[in-house]
Design an enzyme around this catalytic site. Structure first.
Site, PDB file in Angstrom:
ATOM      1  N   LYS A   1       0.820  -1.224   0.000  1.00  0.00           N
ATOM      2  CA  LYS A   1       0.000   0.000   0.000  1.00  0.00           C
ATOM      3  C   LYS A   1       0.850   1.269   0.000  1.00  0.00           C
ATOM      4  O   LYS A   1       0.351   2.365   0.173  1.00  0.00           O
ATOM      5  CB  LYS A   1      -0.930   0.036   1.223  1.00  0.00           C
ATOM      6  CG  LYS A   1      -1.789  -1.193   1.399  1.00  0.00           C
ATOM      7  CD  LYS A   1      -2.919  -1.230   0.417  1.00  0.00           C
ATOM      8  CE  LYS A   1      -3.875  -2.354   0.764  1.00  0.00           C
ATOM      9  NZ  LYS A   1      -4.303  -3.125  -0.364  1.00  0.00           N
ATOM     10  N   CYS A   2       2.129   1.126  -0.207  1.00  0.00           N
ATOM     11  CA  CYS A   2       3.067   2.242  -0.181  1.00  0.00           C
ATOM     12  C   CYS A   2       3.086   2.954  -1.537  1.00  0.00           C
ATOM     13  O   CYS A   2       2.860   2.332  -2.574  1.00  0.00           O
ATOM     14  CB  CYS A   2       4.470   1.709   0.145  1.00  0.00           C
ATOM     15  SG  CYS A   2       5.770   2.955   0.181  1.00  0.00           S
ATOM     16  N   GLY A   3       3.397   4.238  -1.510  1.00  0.00           N
ATOM     17  CA  GLY A   3       3.544   4.999  -2.741  1.00  0.00           C
ATOM     18  C   GLY A   3       4.673   4.495  -3.626  1.00  0.00           C
ATOM     19  O   GLY A   3       4.699   4.755  -4.826  1.00  0.00           O
ATOM     20  N   PHE A   4       5.604   3.757  -3.052  1.00  0.00           N
ATOM     21  CA  PHE A   4       6.709   3.189  -3.820  1.00  0.00           C
ATOM     22  C   PHE A   4       6.401   1.773  -4.314  1.00  0.00           C
ATOM     23  O   PHE A   4       7.264   1.108  -4.877  1.00  0.00           O
ATOM     24  CB  PHE A   4       7.995   3.159  -2.981  1.00  0.00           C
ATOM     25  CG  PHE A   4       8.533   4.518  -2.650  1.00  0.00           C
ATOM     26  CD1 PHE A   4       9.082   5.334  -3.635  1.00  0.00           C
ATOM     27  CD2 PHE A   4       8.481   5.001  -1.353  1.00  0.00           C
ATOM     28  CE1 PHE A   4       9.584   6.593  -3.327  1.00  0.00           C
ATOM     29  CE2 PHE A   4       8.974   6.258  -1.036  1.00  0.00           C
ATOM     30  CZ  PHE A   4       9.522   7.058  -2.024  1.00  0.00           C
ATOM     31  N   ALA A   5       5.167   1.293  -4.121  1.00  0.00           N
ATOM     32  CA  ALA A   5       4.802  -0.078  -4.504  1.00  0.00           C
ATOM     33  C   ALA A   5       4.973  -0.327  -5.998  1.00  0.00           C
ATOM     34  O   ALA A   5       5.142  -1.471  -6.414  1.00  0.00           O
ATOM     35  CB  ALA A   5       3.373  -0.399  -4.068  1.00  0.00           C
TER      36      ALA A   5
END
Length: 164
Positions: free
Chosen positions: A34-38
């Site tokens: 769920k991270c912006g870096f996913a």
């Protein structure tokens, strides 16, 4: 202590050490779906597919310590990684990567390859550690360092010809 003696749990809950990866170049990453870096999952998967036959592997360690961006169970994480990002590289059980409950693997990695200003702590998801064929932790990459940026380091370790 050797990297290869450290015990980990697979995403399916099976205990093992990292001994099966001895002799391989590794990129060990703390992940979060769920991270912006996913979106880096795709780049990590591409590296894994491109270089696995030459002795390279990405090892993913899900972590929910940063804004609970990995909220699911191990089973849900595995499913999300496969369905949403096409991940086939090895995933392990969710762990803590910082603080007093940090997993021994990440205690080892952060001790061997410090961050900016010599800090040990991991600042966010998708911190990456490059390990050579002998288990030496060579370099730490931050969250903003894309898999594409790391590819040249992997090529050098694998002695893969680069294209200009």
């Amino acid at each position: 202590m050797s990297l290869y003696n450290i015990e980990v749990n697979t995403i399916k809950g099976e205990k093992q050490t990292l001994a099966p990866y001895k002799g391989k170049v590794l990129l060990i990453v703390n992940t979060a779906t769920k991270c912006g870096f996913a979106n880096q999952f795709q780049g990590l998967q591409k590296l894994h597919e491109t270089y696995s036959k030459q002795g390279f592997s990405v090892l993913g360690f899900p972590c929910g310590q940063f804004a609970n961006q990995e909220p699911g169970s191990d089973e849900e994480v595995a499913e999300a990684c496969q369905l949403n990002f096409g991940v086939s590289f090895p995933l392990f059980a969710k762990i803590d990567v910082k603080g007093s409950d940090a997993h021994p693997l990440f205690q080892y990695l952060t001790n061997e390859a410090r961050g900016i200003f010599g800090t040990k702590t991991i600042k966010w998801n998708f911190t990456k550690f490059l390990v050579d064929q002998n288990g030496k932790v060579l370099k730490r990459f931050g969250s903003k360092d894309t898999p594409e940026k790391i590819e040249s380091y992997i090529q050098k370790l694998l002695k893969v010809p680069t294209h200009a």
